[in-house]
Write a protein that holds these residues in place. Structure first.
Motif, PDB file in Angstrom:
ATOM      1  N   ARG A 147       0.841  -1.194   0.000  1.00 23.03           N
ATOM      2  CA  ARG A 147       0.000   0.000   0.000  1.00 23.03           C
ATOM      3  C   ARG A 147       0.877   1.246   0.000  1.00 23.03           C
ATOM      4  N   PRO A 148       1.550   1.498  -1.098  1.00 22.08           N
ATOM      5  CA  PRO A 148       2.485   2.625  -1.131  1.00 22.08           C
ATOM      6  C   PRO A 148       1.761   3.960  -1.043  1.00 22.08           C
ATOM      7  N   HIS A 149       2.454   4.924  -0.447  1.00 22.79           N
ATOM      8  CA  HIS A 149       1.906   6.283  -0.418  1.00 22.79           C
ATOM      9  C   HIS A 149       2.018   6.893  -1.804  1.00 22.79           C
ATOM     10  N   ILE A 150       0.925   7.440  -2.291  1.00 26.69           N
ATOM     11  CA  ILE A 150       0.900   8.097  -3.596  1.00 26.69           C
ATOM     12  C   ILE A 150       0.350   9.496  -3.407  1.00 26.69           C
ATOM     13  N   ALA A 151       1.101  10.493  -3.845  1.00 31.04           N
ATOM     14  CA  ALA A 151       0.721  11.892  -3.641  1.00 31.04           C
ATOM     15  C   ALA A 151       0.370  12.540  -4.967  1.00 31.04           C
ATOM     16  N   VAL A 152      -0.729  13.298  -4.966  1.00 30.44           N
ATOM     17  CA  VAL A 152      -1.054  14.154  -6.112  1.00 30.44           C
ATOM     18  C   VAL A 152      -0.228  15.431  -5.956  1.00 30.44           C
ATOM     19  N   LEU A 153       0.568  15.751  -6.970  1.00 35.36           N
ATOM     20  CA  LEU A 153       1.499  16.867  -6.872  1.00 35.36           C
ATOM     21  C   LEU A 153       0.949  18.118  -7.557  1.00 35.36           C
ATOM     22  N   GLY A 154       1.304  19.247  -6.950  1.00 41.61           N
ATOM     23  CA  GLY A 154       1.031  20.541  -7.552  1.00 41.61           C
ATOM     24  C   GLY A 154       2.266  21.415  -7.416  1.00 41.61           C
ATOM     25  N   ARG A 155       2.308  22.503  -8.164  1.00 46.37           N
ATOM     26  CA  ARG A 155       3.487  23.373  -8.163  1.00 46.37           C
ATOM     27  C   ARG A 155       3.309  24.514  -7.173  1.00 46.37           C
ATOM     28  N   ILE A 156       4.318  24.718  -6.333  1.00 48.23           N
ATOM     29  CA  ILE A 156       4.322  25.858  -5.422  1.00 48.23           C
ATOM     30  C   ILE A 156       4.540  27.120  -6.253  1.00 48.23           C
TER      31      ILE A 156
END
Length: 542
Positions: free
Chosen positions: A406-415
């Motif tokens: 159950r790997p951690h998966i992150a939705v990314l956005g730009r700072i």
């Protein structure tokens, strides 16, 4: 030994001598008591404390480790031998030595094969649960000896002596070191003095029994002289002893490495796991040759050795020589040691193993680890120590596999205003309506590729306007064959839906393996060196 002997200086000798004397005084009651836990005559505990530390000093890598009998290993020895022979019988003593031999051979083979890394697969919470369960089993098993009769009956003189010894030891554990410091003793010396309380209590109880003629069970006659070097074996019992030897060998290494590493950190020294395996294997073979039983490094005894000034394994050599001298000298006084006092020393010793700090931390930090700790302790109490070890190993590996699946998966956005991309659930990061960027924070393998693809499906369902999916693989160290097929299937599915699949920040070793596959040539998108490059091209933004 050649390593530390070459660098030995005269200034180290005083500390080694003082530590050797202190630990020898501690080992006499402790070794005899732990032999009782193993179901053996008390003198066997002394036999197991002479040759093993000498051989460990020859091959081991810890400068302050004290090798000899230890409560948990003694309990495991008793559990392994109880179905095969009556405790204390001649066959039982032979099988105890045979078990030490098998455990030693297992450790030696593991050391020669350089597989010391296997100790890393037994998590600290599981080890803590096993220790707590074993401590409770040991303490409960000593209650009949403490009371002088099987529970709930009481033999009054024995019970008074045992409970009195227990109360004195508990008081010494809590108040003796502070009292000695208030009397002007240096803190380190006060701590060592408090650790010698069991020796003082045992001597006091022995004098009391001898002077008053109390009707209390004692250790009985202790043979004078050193143990003979021989190897008595029961050829009919190799098979039933093999599995316990594997488990005991594993626990010997795990317990000893924990103690050795903790002490090495205090002096910025290094412990070599494979040399530890060889040193512990040689020590157990030596115990077998002298009619002993499985031995290991003890955290409590090693801590005393360290605090008493041990600089090198010469301290353990001195301890072994003093114990040998104690057996060569008249041993009549050893026969008078009352069993209730020894039982009290065992109970107080294992109370130090009931540390609940790991459970408290796990409850706050990771409930899964806390559950594994409690389950392991309950397994030891309900099913026995061998089952407890198996439960602990299974839980350790099961927890590792469960988390990896159950790997951690992150939705990314730009700072805004930067080239940094972060998890949109944690940072005020901007996203694009047609670009979905997912960072996978684990290696991809057969156990988690389906979970990754399922998460991709969920995210795409929530963002129907997506036209580009970027998998950021900066945290992916490996992709196995099953995961490769999973990515290929994901690529085909996205192609059919008109969505491009892109990869970013692929590590060199992972890229090398991907180049040997067909994935890159059939990829429905591009491979980008960085996340910001993928963002800039796919969104047309900077």
């Amino acid at each position: 030994m050649l390593g530390w002997l070459r660098q030995y200086r005269r200034g180290l000798l005083a500390g080694d001598i003082s530590a050797g004397i202190v630990v020898a005084m501690m080992m006499i009651p402790q070794g005899m008591a732990y032999a009782m836990v193993a179901g053996l005559p008390p003198v066997v505990g002394l036999y197991a404390s002479i040759l093993p530390p000498l051989l460990y000093a020859l091959f081991g890598s810890s400068m302050a480790q004290s090798v000899g009998p230890m409560a948990i290993i003694s309990l495991m020895t008793a559990a392994a031998l109880a179905p095969l022979a009556a405790p204390g019988s001649g066959l039982y003593i032979v099988l105890a030595a045979q078990l030490a031999l098998l455990s030693g051979v297992v450790l030696l083979v593991c050391g020669l094969l350089r597989i010391g890394f296997l100790a890393n697969f037994f998590s600290r919470p599981v080890m803590s649960g096993f220790t707590i369960g074993s401590a409770l089993v040991i303490a409960y098993g000593q209650l009949p000896a403490l009371a002088g009769a099987d529970l709930p009956a009481l033999h009054l003189p024995s019970a008074l002596l045992g409970i009195g010894s227990l109360l004195l030891l508990l008081a010494a554990r809590s108040w003796l070191a502070p009292l000695l410091r208030r009397l002007g003793m240096r803190p380190a010396a006060a701590d060592v003095g408090a650790r010698l309380a069991p020796m003082a209590v045992v001597i006091g109880a022995t004098v009391l029994v001898a002077s008053l003629g109390l009707d209390v069970r004692t250790t009985g006659a202790v043979p004078t002289g050193l143990p003979s070097l021989n190897l008595a074996l029961s050829h009919a019992h190799w098979r039933p002893l093999l599995q316990p030897a594997l488990l005991i060998g594993f626990m010997i290494f795990l317990i000893s490495m924990s103690a050795a590493q903790a002490l090495a950190l205090k002096r910025q020294e290094k412990v070599h796991s494979n040399m530890e395996l060889i040193g512990l294997g040689a020590a157990n073979v030596g115990s077998a040759l002298t009619g002993g039983f499985p031995v290991t490094g003890s955290m409590s005894r090693s801590a005393v050795n360290f605090a008493a000034g041990a600089n090198t394994p010469l301290a353990s050599v001195i301890t072994a020589l003093l114990l040998a001298l104690a057996l060569v000298a008249p041993t009549g006084w050893l026969a008078l040691i009352p069993l209730p006092a020894l039982a009290a020393t065992i109970i107080v010793a294992v109370l130090t193993m009931l540390e609940l700090s790991t459970l408290r931390v796990a409850l706050r930090y990771d409930r899964g680890d806390a559950l594994a700790l409690v389950a392991t302790a309950a397994g030891v109490l309900a099913f026995g120590v061998e089952a407890g070890v198996v439960i602990g190993v299974v839980l350790s590996m099961g927890t590792l596999i469960w988390r990896a699946s159950r790997p951690h998966i992150a939705v990314l956005g730009r700072i805004a205003g930067t080239e940094h991309f972060r998890n949109i659930e944690r940072y005020p990061a901007g996203t694009a309506p047609d670009v979905l960027m997912l960072r996978i924070d684990a290696g991809l393998f057969f156990g988690n590729v389906d979970a990754v693809n399922a998460r991709v499906e969920d995210e795409l369902a929530q963002r129907p306007s997506t036209r580009h999916l970027v998998l950021v693989l900066s945290a992916v160290n490996a992709i196995d064959t099953s995961a490769l097929f999973g990515l290929a299937e994901l690529n085909q599915m996205l192609r059919a839906r008109g969505i491009g699949l892109h990869l970013a920040e692929v590590k060199g070793p992972v890229m090398d393996r991907l180049k040997a596959s067909d994935l890159l040539s059939t990829l429905n998108g591009k491979v980008y060196l960085s996340t910001v490059m993928a963002w800039d091209e796919l969104t047309g933004k900077t």
